[in-house]
Design an enzyme around this catalytic site. Sequence first.
Site, mmCIF file in Angstrom:
data_model
loop_
_atom_site.group_PDB
_atom_site.id
_atom_site.type_symbol
_atom_site.label_atom_id
_atom_site.label_comp_id
_atom_site.label_asym_id
_atom_site.label_seq_id
_atom_site.Cartn_x
_atom_site.Cartn_y
_atom_site.Cartn_z
ATOM 1 N N TRP A 30 -47.801 14.467 -100.916
ATOM 2 C CA TRP A 30 -48.956 15.110 -101.761
ATOM 3 C C TRP A 30 -49.774 13.919 -102.501
ATOM 4 O O TRP A 30 -51.118 14.223 -102.127
ATOM 5 C CB TRP A 30 -48.235 15.693 -103.208
ATOM 6 C CG TRP A 30 -49.295 16.502 -104.011
ATOM 7 C CD1 TRP A 30 -49.994 17.598 -103.408
ATOM 8 C CD2 TRP A 30 -49.869 16.170 -104.990
ATOM 9 N NE1 TRP A 30 -50.557 17.965 -104.555
ATOM 10 C CE2 TRP A 30 -50.949 17.001 -105.385
ATOM 11 C CE3 TRP A 30 -49.989 14.910 -105.968
ATOM 12 C CZ2 TRP A 30 -51.802 16.872 -106.479
ATOM 13 C CZ3 TRP A 30 -50.707 14.784 -107.050
ATOM 14 C CH2 TRP A 30 -51.716 15.679 -107.242
ATOM 15 N N HIS A 34 -66.060 13.461 -110.076
ATOM 16 C CA HIS A 34 -65.243 14.331 -108.873
ATOM 17 C C HIS A 34 -66.286 15.688 -108.621
ATOM 18 O O HIS A 34 -66.410 16.368 -109.345
ATOM 19 C CB HIS A 34 -64.054 14.713 -109.455
ATOM 20 C CG HIS A 34 -62.944 13.545 -109.714
ATOM 21 N ND1 HIS A 34 -61.796 13.717 -110.167
ATOM 22 C CD2 HIS A 34 -63.302 12.120 -109.366
ATOM 23 C CE1 HIS A 34 -60.977 12.302 -110.122
ATOM 24 N NE2 HIS A 34 -62.166 11.585 -109.752
ATOM 25 N N ASN A 41 -47.290 10.604 -115.572
ATOM 26 C CA ASN A 41 -47.552 12.004 -115.154
ATOM 27 C C ASN A 41 -46.314 12.617 -114.680
ATOM 28 O O ASN A 41 -45.826 12.314 -113.292
ATOM 29 C CB ASN A 41 -48.662 12.399 -114.651
ATOM 30 C CG ASN A 41 -49.047 13.746 -114.547
ATOM 31 O OD1 ASN A 41 -48.387 14.603 -114.684
ATOM 32 N ND2 ASN A 41 -50.319 13.917 -114.235
ATOM 33 N N HIS A 95 -55.264 10.834 -100.430
ATOM 34 C CA HIS A 95 -54.123 10.926 -101.015
ATOM 35 C C HIS A 95 -52.780 10.759 -100.189
ATOM 36 O O HIS A 95 -51.795 11.456 -100.209
ATOM 37 C CB HIS A 95 -53.916 12.437 -101.622
ATOM 38 C CG HIS A 95 -53.658 12.636 -103.061
ATOM 39 N ND1 HIS A 95 -52.520 13.120 -103.611
ATOM 40 C CD2 HIS A 95 -54.289 11.875 -103.958
ATOM 41 C CE1 HIS A 95 -52.637 12.896 -105.020
ATOM 42 N NE2 HIS A 95 -53.690 12.254 -105.249
ATOM 43 N N ASP A 109 -54.812 12.221 -116.475
ATOM 44 C CA ASP A 109 -53.506 12.042 -116.722
ATOM 45 C C ASP A 109 -53.239 10.796 -117.255
ATOM 46 O O ASP A 109 -51.845 10.489 -117.484
ATOM 47 C CB ASP A 109 -52.708 12.751 -115.639
ATOM 48 C CG ASP A 109 -52.734 11.590 -114.403
ATOM 49 O OD1 ASP A 109 -53.357 10.711 -114.669
ATOM 50 O OD2 ASP A 109 -52.078 12.085 -113.467
ATOM 51 N N HIS A 118 -57.983 3.307 -111.159
ATOM 52 C CA HIS A 118 -57.790 4.582 -111.327
ATOM 53 C C HIS A 118 -57.953 5.165 -112.724
ATOM 54 O O HIS A 118 -57.713 4.307 -113.709
ATOM 55 C CB HIS A 118 -56.368 4.692 -111.095
ATOM 56 C CG HIS A 118 -55.610 6.172 -110.921
ATOM 57 N ND1 HIS A 118 -56.167 7.106 -110.241
ATOM 58 C CD2 HIS A 118 -54.379 6.528 -111.497
ATOM 59 C CE1 HIS A 118 -55.636 8.352 -110.291
ATOM 60 N NE2 HIS A 118 -54.531 8.161 -111.112
ATOM 61 N N ARG A 139 -67.255 11.067 -105.799
ATOM 62 C CA ARG A 139 -65.867 11.379 -104.842
ATOM 63 C C ARG A 139 -66.118 13.057 -104.522
ATOM 64 O O ARG A 139 -66.170 13.894 -105.416
ATOM 65 C CB ARG A 139 -64.569 11.277 -105.648
ATOM 66 C CG ARG A 139 -63.437 11.270 -104.739
ATOM 67 C CD ARG A 139 -62.286 11.304 -105.280
ATOM 68 N NE ARG A 139 -62.040 12.676 -105.977
ATOM 69 C CZ ARG A 139 -60.294 12.942 -106.483
ATOM 70 N NH1 ARG A 139 -59.731 12.047 -106.687
ATOM 71 N NH2 ARG A 139 -60.482 14.271 -106.795
ATOM 72 N N GLU A 144 -63.306 4.724 -111.951
ATOM 73 C CA GLU A 144 -63.323 6.355 -111.704
ATOM 74 C C GLU A 144 -63.166 6.833 -113.180
ATOM 75 O O GLU A 144 -62.789 6.404 -114.000
ATOM 76 C CB GLU A 144 -61.969 6.678 -111.223
ATOM 77 C CG GLU A 144 -61.646 8.102 -111.133
ATOM 78 C CD GLU A 144 -60.249 8.515 -110.444
ATOM 79 O OE1 GLU A 144 -59.952 9.571 -109.954
ATOM 80 O OE2 GLU A 144 -59.431 7.686 -110.449
ATOM 81 N N ARG A 153 -56.996 -0.210 -106.672
ATOM 82 C CA ARG A 153 -57.364 0.699 -107.769
ATOM 83 C C ARG A 153 -56.069 0.753 -108.645
ATOM 84 O O ARG A 153 -55.920 1.811 -109.341
ATOM 85 C CB ARG A 153 -57.215 2.006 -106.841
ATOM 86 C CG ARG A 153 -58.247 2.231 -105.915
ATOM 87 C CD ARG A 153 -58.752 3.564 -105.512
ATOM 88 N NE ARG A 153 -59.162 4.176 -106.714
ATOM 89 C CZ ARG A 153 -58.918 5.216 -107.304
ATOM 90 N NH1 ARG A 153 -57.646 5.510 -106.975
ATOM 91 N NH2 ARG A 153 -59.310 5.869 -108.434
ATOM 92 N N TYR A 195 -55.086 19.620 -102.575
ATOM 93 C CA TYR A 195 -55.519 18.636 -103.520
ATOM 94 C C TYR A 195 -57.129 18.560 -103.657
ATOM 95 O O TYR A 195 -57.579 18.253 -102.552
ATOM 96 C CB TYR A 195 -54.940 17.346 -103.378
ATOM 97 C CG TYR A 195 -55.371 16.284 -104.183
ATOM 98 C CD1 TYR A 195 -55.006 16.030 -105.262
ATOM 99 C CD2 TYR A 195 -56.432 15.277 -103.565
ATOM 100 C CE1 TYR A 195 -55.579 14.978 -106.028
ATOM 101 C CE2 TYR A 195 -56.709 14.035 -104.213
ATOM 102 C CZ TYR A 195 -56.240 14.258 -105.617
ATOM 103 O OH TYR A 195 -57.043 13.093 -106.246
ATOM 104 N N GLU A 246 -53.413 3.371 -106.682
ATOM 105 C CA GLU A 246 -53.291 3.729 -107.912
ATOM 106 C C GLU A 246 -51.666 3.897 -108.305
ATOM 107 O O GLU A 246 -51.424 4.116 -109.303
ATOM 108 C CB GLU A 246 -53.922 5.074 -108.200
ATOM 109 C CG GLU A 246 -53.547 6.156 -107.050
ATOM 110 C CD GLU A 246 -54.289 7.528 -107.033
ATOM 111 O OE1 GLU A 246 -53.747 8.539 -107.269
ATOM 112 O OE2 GLU A 246 -55.413 7.611 -107.015
ATOM 113 N N GLU A 286 -60.157 6.306 -99.868
ATOM 114 C CA GLU A 286 -59.020 5.923 -100.715
ATOM 115 C C GLU A 286 -57.727 6.596 -100.261
ATOM 116 O O GLU A 286 -57.757 7.602 -99.756
ATOM 117 C CB GLU A 286 -59.538 6.661 -101.862
ATOM 118 C CG GLU A 286 -58.337 6.519 -103.102
ATOM 119 C CD GLU A 286 -58.770 7.297 -104.289
ATOM 120 O OE1 GLU A 286 -57.786 7.586 -105.195
ATOM 121 O OE2 GLU A 286 -60.056 7.498 -104.645
#
Length: 401
Positions: A401, A122, A37, A211, A315, A311, A147, A338, A282, A159, A261, A235
């Site tokens: 991020w 999610h 991505n 994140h 994307d 993960h 989640r 996920e 993950r 996020y 991930e 996570e």
Amino acid sequence: MKITDVKIFVCSPGRNFVTVKIYTDQGLTGIGDATLNGREKAVVAYLEDHLVPLLIGRDAARIEDTWQYLYRGAYWRRGPVTMAAIAGIDMALWDIKAKAAGMPLYELLGGASRDRLMCYGHAQGGDIAEAVESVGALIDEGYRAVRVQSGIPGLPPVYGADGTSTNGAAENALPREELWSTSKYLRHAPKLFEAVREAHGWDVELLHDVHHRLTPIEAARLGKDLEPYRLFWLEDAVAAEHQEGFRLIRNHTTTPIAVGEVFNTIWDARLLIEEQLIDYIRMTSVHAGGITPMRRIADFAGLHNVRTGAHGAMDMSPICLASNIHLGFWVPNFGIQEYSGYSEETLEVFPGTWSMADGHLYPGHGPGHGVEFDEDLAERYPFERSYLPVNRLEDGTLWHW
């Protein structure tokens, strides 16, 4: 069975996807996901300029030798671009091999270890009330695990709270900049899960994604504060590079920890797994180099009481999801998968035999990994440049991020 041709496709049916298609002299073809991505074209160049010429004439059945040739044979190893490119080839070769055997991929891996895979969806909201409502909607759909993310008072949307993860796809698009405050977040997160438990009880598993935004001591404090709400996992609590920092987190909280991930090889996770500093790994097929290394990673994790939690963001194409489902069906130490869903356009371009019902995923029983690629339809969705957001602290400092 010789490889006669390899083609690389880039399309954007809602998101950008890089697809590898391998052709053989026996008429069998296989497809793999090579999506990275925000850096899709870098993987395309690596494939077309460096790897595809090495594949023509090779025996498609020699998957292990091909993987070693592409990974160990390159002096400059690892990294997300390299491993995504190798992954696309590896998935396609496993697809061909399973089709040649006339069996679903999980059978070729060793057969099923279970009948279904629990997945998590999610839930998100601009505030706690919206997040609590979103959790309820997923429970009504049959999810057993959710989640949960929500907006933070005093900050614009962050996020996981506003339902977006890119800045759009305009030709001149630049990354969206988000704003972050660790202190505000640490005060807010326990209130979120207190509200969710109060509204929905204890029969649903709850997960949360930090994140990578905390330091180890901050993550330890958060894990301890969340212990009363019995999370399934916390996570990506710290930046993935902080492997030694997980010792501090582990020493201060019993909240289960998940990470991986953004990992590309077992070397990114070796210490975390060996010292049992995490509970779930993950890593996912497309970013870890394919099915071949994921089998080893899962076995290594199983030796240390670490379970899988691949993960599964939107994307990565349905080819990657299908590969993860087949791996999850086989792997003894499966934890959870996920599932963030796909747009209708994506599922039309990548039709497959996998299915989701009552909060569980099923691989289907056709030969291969079960996903096809509609080349003609894909042409209607050309590549559209886009980026993931970037993040800054309130004083302007660039942050994770």
